[in-house]
Design a protein around this motif. Structure first.
Motif, PDB file in Angstrom:
ATOM      1  N   TYR A 120     -62.200  59.564  24.840  1.00 57.03           N
ATOM      2  CA  TYR A 120     -60.764  59.821  24.735  1.00 57.03           C
ATOM      3  C   TYR A 120     -60.419  61.201  25.289  1.00 57.03           C
ATOM      4  O   TYR A 120     -59.482  61.350  26.089  1.00 57.03           O
ATOM      5  CB  TYR A 120     -60.312  59.709  23.275  1.00 57.03           C
ATOM      6  CG  TYR A 120     -58.891  60.168  23.052  1.00 57.03           C
ATOM      7  CD1 TYR A 120     -57.809  59.347  23.412  1.00 57.03           C
ATOM      8  CD2 TYR A 120     -58.621  61.414  22.510  1.00 57.03           C
ATOM      9  CE1 TYR A 120     -56.507  59.765  23.227  1.00 57.03           C
ATOM     10  CE2 TYR A 120     -57.311  61.844  22.322  1.00 57.03           C
ATOM     11  CZ  TYR A 120     -56.258  61.022  22.676  1.00 57.03           C
ATOM     12  OH  TYR A 120     -54.964  61.444  22.493  1.00 57.03           O
ATOM     13  N   SER A 160     -60.877  61.439  29.106  1.00 57.49           N
ATOM     14  CA  SER A 160     -59.831  60.694  29.813  1.00 57.49           C
ATOM     15  C   SER A 160     -58.533  61.486  29.840  1.00 57.49           C
ATOM     16  O   SER A 160     -57.792  61.450  30.840  1.00 57.49           O
ATOM     17  CB  SER A 160     -59.606  59.328  29.160  1.00 57.49           C
ATOM     18  OG  SER A 160     -59.046  59.449  27.873  1.00 57.49           O
ATOM     19  N   ALA A 202     -57.929  53.756  29.004  1.00 52.55           N
ATOM     20  CA  ALA A 202     -57.268  55.066  28.993  1.00 52.55           C
ATOM     21  C   ALA A 202     -56.652  55.411  30.343  1.00 52.55           C
ATOM     22  O   ALA A 202     -55.596  56.044  30.407  1.00 52.55           O
ATOM     23  CB  ALA A 202     -58.272  56.143  28.579  1.00 52.55           C
TER      24      ALA A 202
END
Length: 276
Positions: free
Chosen positions: A61, A64, A117
């Motif tokens: 996460y 990204s 993402a």
């Protein structure tokens, strides 16, 4: 997966063809090694290296978000291609912090999470998603009752399943987003002389891979297929070997691809949305 093996060769091949590369490395040491190898390209901004352990969802996460920030700043939020090449082999049952078996987590779910993402930037560019699969996906079924092989761990079966998952993921991406301009491919690099089978393994698995890899091609040979798929030429196939579309397992069909996609969404806690 850009710091060794096929990923490193792809990185070098793309830079030689004046393609800007965002690479992800797992450690500071790997990052420094890559920067030193491509020092001039790094200084010119043609190569940008990010740090992330792709086994861990939080790190996927965060990386990204870092990539997206740079895309928004310098590329109008467009990403022309995402190459999901990260992967591993394991001799024994091992999990990430989420309790996901590592071969399934890294070889499939990491790509699933990163693609989700970065999907808006890929769609904005009518870009491409390339999955590094393997002919070992053939003659393999998804182990639906126990995807992580928790109850009877079989390393080779877990690896083969993850490679089948790569093809199924590419198939479902095509089904959902082809009408929006996205192209998705699974690539069989063939037998390549890399150390993937010697990382996180031991005993017979490590010994077997050391013997087998001697018969493999250089990573630079495998990298050519990825470069060829970057061209503007229409590529209508799903599964490629040596830059040619070839047949894939009969287990790769719509019902299986959709089932894996939906299970993966549940494991990851998000939905892709888009065309169905």
């Amino acid at each position: 997966g850009a710091t060794s093996g096929i990923g490193l060769a792809i990185c070098e091949t793309f830079l030689q063809n004046n393609i800007r590369v965002f690479a992800i490395g797992r450690s500071i040491e790997k990052k420094v090694q890559l920067e030193q190898r491509f020092l001039q390209e790094t200084k010119q901004g043609k190569l940008v290296i990010f740090l992330a352990n792709m086994l861990e969802p939080e790190e996927i996460y965060h990386v990204s978000q870092e990539i997206q920030t740079l895309l928004d700043q310098d590329h109008h939020g467009h990403l022309d291609a995402l190459i999901n090449n990260v992967g591993c082999v394991r001799s024994w049952y091992t999990t990430n912090s989420y309790g996901e078996e590592q071969q399934f987590a890294l070889n499939h779910l990491a790509s699933f999470r990163l693609t989700h993402a970065l999907l808006p930037s890929l769609l904005a560019a009518k870009g491409k998603v390339m999955m590094t699969s393997s002919k070992s996906h053939r003659h393999m079924n998804m182990h639906w009752r126990d995807l992580f092989f928790r109850h009877h761990y079989r390393p080779l079966m877990a690896y083969k399943q993850s490679k089948l998952a790569n093809v199924l993921f590419a198939y479902e991406l095509q089904q959902r987003y082809h009408s929006l301009g996205l192209q998705a491919y699974a690539i069989d690099p063939g037998l390549v002389n890399t150390a993937i089978g010697e990382k996180g393994t031991g005993g017979l698995v490590s010994w077997f891979w050391r013997q087998r890899r001697k018969h493999g091609v250089a990573p630079e040979v495998a990298a050519k297929t990825y470069l060829d798929l970057m061209s503007d030429t229409a590529h209508d196939g799903l599964y490629y070997y040596q830059s040619k579309a070839i047949t894939y397992s009969k287990k790769v069909r719509a019902s299986e691809a959709k089932k894996l996609f939906e299970i993966s969404e549940g494991l990851c806690g998000f939905q892709f949305g888009g065309e169905q």
